[in-house]
Design an enzyme around this catalytic site. Structure first.
Site, short mmCIF file in Angstrom:
data_model
loop_
_atom_site.label_atom_id
_atom_site.label_comp_id
_atom_site.label_asym_id
_atom_site.label_seq_id
_atom_site.Cartn_x
_atom_site.Cartn_y
_atom_site.Cartn_z
CD GLU A 38 48.43 -69.15 -29.93
OE1 GLU A 38 47.75 -68.62 -29.60
OE2 GLU A 38 49.51 -68.62 -30.82
CB THR A 84 46.80 -64.27 -29.32
OG1 THR A 84 47.54 -65.57 -29.78
CG2 THR A 84 45.54 -64.86 -28.68
CG HIS A 200 52.85 -69.52 -28.66
ND1 HIS A 200 53.98 -68.99 -28.93
CD2 HIS A 200 51.88 -68.46 -28.85
CE1 HIS A 200 54.00 -67.75 -29.08
NE2 HIS A 200 52.69 -67.42 -29.05
CG ASP A 259 45.97 -67.59 -32.88
OD1 ASP A 259 46.33 -68.34 -33.49
OD2 ASP A 259 46.32 -66.84 -31.79
CG HIS A 260 48.40 -65.94 -35.19
ND1 HIS A 260 49.61 -66.62 -34.95
CD2 HIS A 260 47.93 -65.73 -33.86
CE1 HIS A 260 49.73 -66.81 -33.65
NE2 HIS A 260 48.74 -66.11 -32.91
C1 GP9 Z 1 49.74 -65.41 -24.64
C2 GP9 Z 1 48.87 -65.98 -25.77
C3 GP9 Z 1 49.98 -66.08 -26.92
O1 GP9 Z 1 48.64 -65.26 -23.67
O2 GP9 Z 1 47.97 -65.51 -26.23
O3 GP9 Z 1 49.81 -64.79 -27.88
P1 GP9 Z 1 50.39 -64.80 -29.23
O4 GP9 Z 1 52.04 -64.62 -28.91
O5 GP9 Z 1 50.35 -65.77 -30.34
O6 GP9 Z 1 49.99 -63.33 -29.78
MN MN Z 2 48.42 -66.64 -30.81
#
Ligand code: GP9
Ligand code: MN
Length: 426
Positions: A38, A84, A200, A259-260
């Site tokens: 993440e 995500t 996150h 992911d980003h």
């Molecule tokens: C929530 C998680 C966070 O289930 O995948 O998503 P994001 O905010 O990074 O898109």
């Molecule tokens: Mn994410």
């Protein structure tokens, strides 16, 4: 309509890159464990804070050739507002997310020809997603059915008691720990997608989990970004130890990706302190690198590879490693190991990056100097190509065009009604 899908098909078939014959099929029938890091940006790899490595475990996978990983240090995320969910969409379909909003939400009932369904139909794989949030977040419980994902181990399968939870959901250490028996319960071969969550925004970490001091920029989320990254790194190490103890490590394909970005442009002041240079638009684009690592059983790791690539390229790469020719499918990416891999990486906003230069908000920059440069014919051609590609991908999603496309004789459309998610006993 069918004219539109033909236009998309012609484009992607023309872009297709033939597999590398040495690697085609080497991972056929192997379990695949795909690990989502993440908000993890590449600048964290080998970064030292207070003279300490932030992510020593991930660094060891990158730096120690005995570990047999191939690490792509010029790999970029291609996500937009879907975050995500965009990363998931891109990596399992090799198509772009939408310019606004999240395709997971607005295109959740479209027809897809996604990796889980293809692997199931071609090689009898089962598929599962593991994630410590509830199933309806990002509309996953709807779109996963269209992807043909057999099981979604969402929060209802985990112990979500207070001490296990922070920020968006389950902490990464209990997440991986509790995932082990679930992973072992799957029919093999499996395609398992493990999605972490603790690292996150705004990067919250309890005192008991903070094993590195925060940075000292004075920007709270930048400062704690390093602490949750360290926690994720430790969680990953623990998971790998468990995989090894359970005999699942050695013979599985392991794929790790970011992911980003985690630090947005709102934090440029603090980030410039972290990386020691001013965050210009050019530098900001370079910071959109996220890591990609692959281990393939029985294949020597190539160490650090500098090929320019993006999340779009992962699906065709995996298909080829498994011995499934990607050319039948509608895909905007190309196999990373292919000699014909295309080295321009479009971002969702129309910017793009190549090994030599970057195109950011209407300006071309030389990668080496970071200076503005004059566009050549060739550069303008690639710019048009990137834009066309994004446009075609949007057409595909907005028109739900895969309804009109049959990849090959073996393909059976996915029946979403056969899937059901959530642990009803739990
Ligand atoms: C929530 C998680 C966070 O289930 O995948 O998503 P994001 O905010 O990074 O898109
Ligand atoms: Mn994410």
């Amino acid at each position: 309509d069918s004219d539109d899908i033909t236009e998309v098909e012609n484009y992607t078939k023309n872009k297709y890159a033939e597999p590398n014959p040495e690697l085609f099929g080497v991972a056929e029938g192997k379990n695949i464990i795909k690990i989502h890091l993440e908000s993890f940006q590449t600048f964290l790899i080998n970064y030292e804070l207070h003279g300490e490595e932030v992510t020593p475990f991930l660094n060891s996978l990158v730096n120690d050739s005995e570990q047999n990983y191939t690490y792509f240090d010029n790999f970029f995320h291609q996500t937009e507002q879907g975050k995500t969910a965009d990363a998931e969409l891109i990596m399992d379909n090799s198509i772009y997310g939408l310019p606004q909003g999240s395709a997971f939400v607005t295109r959740g009932t479209n027809t897809y020809q996604a990796l889980p369904a293809i692997l199931n139909q071609q090689q009898g794989y089962t598929s599962a997603v593991f994630h410590g949030d509830y199933k309806s977040f990002w509309n996953r419980d709807e779109i996963y059915k269209q992807f043909g994902i057999d099981t979604y181990f969402d929060a209802s399968y985990y112990d979500m008691s207070e001490e296990n939870v922070i920020n968006y959901g389950l902490k990464d250490k209990p997440f991986f720990e509790e995932s082990m028996p679930l992973l072992e319960s799957l029919d093999q071969p499996f395609y398992a997608h493990m999605m972490t969550l603790t690292h996150h925004h705004p990067y919250l970490v309890g005192e008991e989990d903070a094993t590195i001091a925060p940075a000292e920029t004075g920007d709270e989320s930048v400062d704690t970004y390093f602490q949750t990254a360290r926690y994720l790194d430790e969680a990953l190490e623990q998971f790998f130890n468990d995989l090894k103890a359970n005999g699942l490590y050695e013979d599985s394909v392991i794929l790790i990706y970011g992911d980003h970005y985690g630090i947005s442009e709102n934090h440029n002041r603090a980030m410039s302190e972290i990386i020691g240079e001013e965050i210009t638009p050019f530098v900001s684009a370079q910071l959109q690198r996220v890591p990609l690592l692959i281990k393939i059983p029985g294949v020597e790791g190539q160490g650090t590879v500098h090929e320019y690539s993006g999340q779009m390229d992962v699906m065709p790469t995996l298909l080829h490693l498994l011995g499934i020719d990607s050319q039948d499918y509608i895909q905007f990416g190309t196999d990373l190991f292919s000699e014909g891999h295309k080295e321009y990486v479009p971002f969702r906003n129309g910017d793009f990056i190549t090994p030599a230069y970057s195109y950011i908000s209407g300006t071309f920059y030389d990668n080496e100097s970071g200076e503005e440069i004059e566009a050549t014919e060739e550069m303008l051609k690639i710019k048009d190509e990137a834009l066309l590609e994004l446009e075609l991908s949007d057409k595909l999603l907005n028109g739900d065009l895969l309804r009109f496309y049959t990849p090959n004789e073996e393909w059976t459309p996915v029946d979403p009604s056969i899937y059901r998610y959530g642990n009803e006993s739990g």
